[in-house]
Design a protein around this motif. Structure first.
Motif, PDB file in Angstrom:
ATOM      1  N   ARG A 103     -10.524 -18.817  28.945  1.00 16.40           N
ATOM      2  CA  ARG A 103     -10.691 -19.096  30.476  1.00 16.40           C
ATOM      3  C   ARG A 103     -11.287 -18.213  30.752  1.00 16.40           C
ATOM      4  NH1 ARG A 103      -4.507 -21.406  30.177  1.00 16.40           N
ATOM      5  NH2 ARG A 103      -5.057 -23.669  29.557  1.00 16.40           N
ATOM      6  N   ALA A 104     -11.213 -16.655  30.743  1.00 14.87           N
ATOM      7  CA  ALA A 104     -11.475 -15.479  31.455  1.00 14.87           C
ATOM      8  C   ALA A 104     -12.754 -15.706  31.505  1.00 14.87           C
ATOM      9  CB  ALA A 104     -10.753 -14.707  30.797  1.00 14.87           C
ATOM     10  N   ASN A 121      -3.914 -19.573  21.200  1.00 13.61           N
ATOM     11  CA  ASN A 121      -4.192 -19.218  22.328  1.00 13.61           C
ATOM     12  C   ASN A 121      -4.488 -18.192  22.967  1.00 13.61           C
ATOM     13  OD1 ASN A 121      -1.679 -21.322  22.307  1.00 13.61           O
ATOM     14  ND2 ASN A 121      -0.288 -19.573  21.718  1.00 13.61           N
ATOM     15  N   ALA A 122      -4.974 -16.977  22.281  1.00 13.80           N
ATOM     16  CA  ALA A 122      -5.994 -15.181  22.976  1.00 13.80           C
ATOM     17  C   ALA A 122      -7.803 -15.735  22.689  1.00 13.80           C
ATOM     18  CB  ALA A 122      -5.541 -14.443  21.339  1.00 13.80           C
ATOM     19  N   TRP A 123      -7.729 -17.769  21.938  1.00 13.12           N
ATOM     20  CA  TRP A 123      -8.911 -17.902  22.162  1.00 13.12           C
ATOM     21  C   TRP A 123      -9.545 -18.763  23.373  1.00 13.12           C
ATOM     22  CZ3 TRP A 123     -14.029 -17.646  21.869  1.00 13.12           C
ATOM     23  CH2 TRP A 123     -14.541 -18.072  22.730  1.00 13.12           C
ATOM     24  N   ILE A 124      -7.772 -19.246  23.779  1.00 15.37           N
ATOM     25  CA  ILE A 124      -7.976 -20.272  25.180  1.00 15.37           C
ATOM     26  C   ILE A 124      -7.789 -19.365  26.261  1.00 15.37           C
ATOM     27  CG2 ILE A 124      -6.123 -21.572  26.717  1.00 15.37           C
ATOM     28  CD1 ILE A 124      -5.146 -22.900  24.166  1.00 15.37           C
ATOM     29  N   ASP A 125      -7.222 -17.988  25.913  1.00 14.41           N
ATOM     30  CA  ASP A 125      -7.279 -16.918  27.089  1.00 14.41           C
ATOM     31  C   ASP A 125      -8.286 -16.274  28.004  1.00 14.41           C
ATOM     32  OD1 ASP A 125      -4.896 -17.161  27.347  1.00 14.41           O
ATOM     33  OD2 ASP A 125      -3.839 -15.486  26.445  1.00 14.41           O
ATOM     34  N   THR A 126      -9.500 -16.046  26.415  1.00 21.19           N
ATOM     35  CA  THR A 126     -10.745 -15.369  26.309  1.00 21.19           C
ATOM     36  C   THR A 126     -11.441 -16.613  27.272  1.00 21.19           C
ATOM     37  OG1 THR A 126     -10.497 -14.294  24.687  1.00 21.19           O
ATOM     38  CG2 THR A 126     -12.770 -14.410  24.944  1.00 21.19           C
ATOM     39  N   LYS A 159      -2.435  -8.444  18.303  1.00 20.80           N
ATOM     40  CA  LYS A 159      -0.760  -9.259  18.623  1.00 20.80           C
ATOM     41  C   LYS A 159      -0.183  -9.612  17.971  1.00 20.80           C
ATOM     42  CE  LYS A 159      -3.321 -11.321  23.152  1.00 20.80           C
ATOM     43  NZ  LYS A 159      -2.831 -12.154  23.885  1.00 20.80           N
TER      44      LYS A 159
END
Length: 175
Positions: free
Chosen positions: A84-85, A77-82, A53
């Motif tokens: 959540r998914a 932010n990438a960890w939060i996205d991961t 990114k």
């Protein structure tokens, strides 16, 4: 992995500085990823996503600004996205990392202490763990950590105090 081969050689000074600073920042990014994920493989994946990114968005980084803060924000932010998914996986009796030190030589006491600290960090809520990792482990100033977490400084201080108290309660006065 050698990141140099992914970086075009025709870069100007500003982007060359970005690339040089990014390479120097890799050990700190790996450590922060480990504190977020609690797993070596997940930490490696998170680092890879973060670097990808950052390389894609390197034109938006401004020369003279703190690259580490920018990278920590991308990683968080990438960890939060991961997170959540990701669906919850069934828990096992022992984490994979528990077997990594089996058969190792020397520093057994240090490894035990480090495992105790790691276990205590895992018990903290995400908000407290992030604050502790950025300020106490990474050594960022309160203001920088608050900006990375996108929270007021008072909230960061509160989370940090509660995190420290929880760690001290879990680890004893030696913490």
């Amino acid at each position: 992995m050698n990141l140099i081969r992914f970086i075009p050689a025709t870069r100007k000074t500003g982007l060359a500085a970005f690339e040089t600073e990014l390479l120097a920042l890799l050990p700190r990014l790996r450590r922060f990823a480990r504190s977020l994920t609690h797993d070596g493989a997940d930490a490696d994946d998170l680092c890879q996503v973060t670097i990808e990114k950052a390389l894609l968005a390197r034109g938006s980084w401004q020369v003279g600004t703190r690259l580490d803060s920018w990278m920590y924000r991308i990683m968080r932010n990438a960890w939060i996205d991961t997170a959540r998914a990701r669906s919850r996986a069934a828990e096992t009796f022992v984490a994979e990392e528990a077997g990594l030190s089996v058969g190792g030589t020397g520093n057994a006491e240090a490894r035990v202490a480090l495992n105790e600290v790691d276990a205590a960090m895992r018990t903290l809520p995400d908000e407290q763990r992030e604050a502790v990792a950025l300020v106490l482990v990474e050594g960022l100033a309160y203001k920088e950590a608050a900006e990375i977490l996108d929270i007021p400084m008072g909230t960061l201080t509160s989370r940090l105090v509660r995190g420290r108290q929880a760690l001290m309660a879990r680890l004893g006065e030696a913490a």
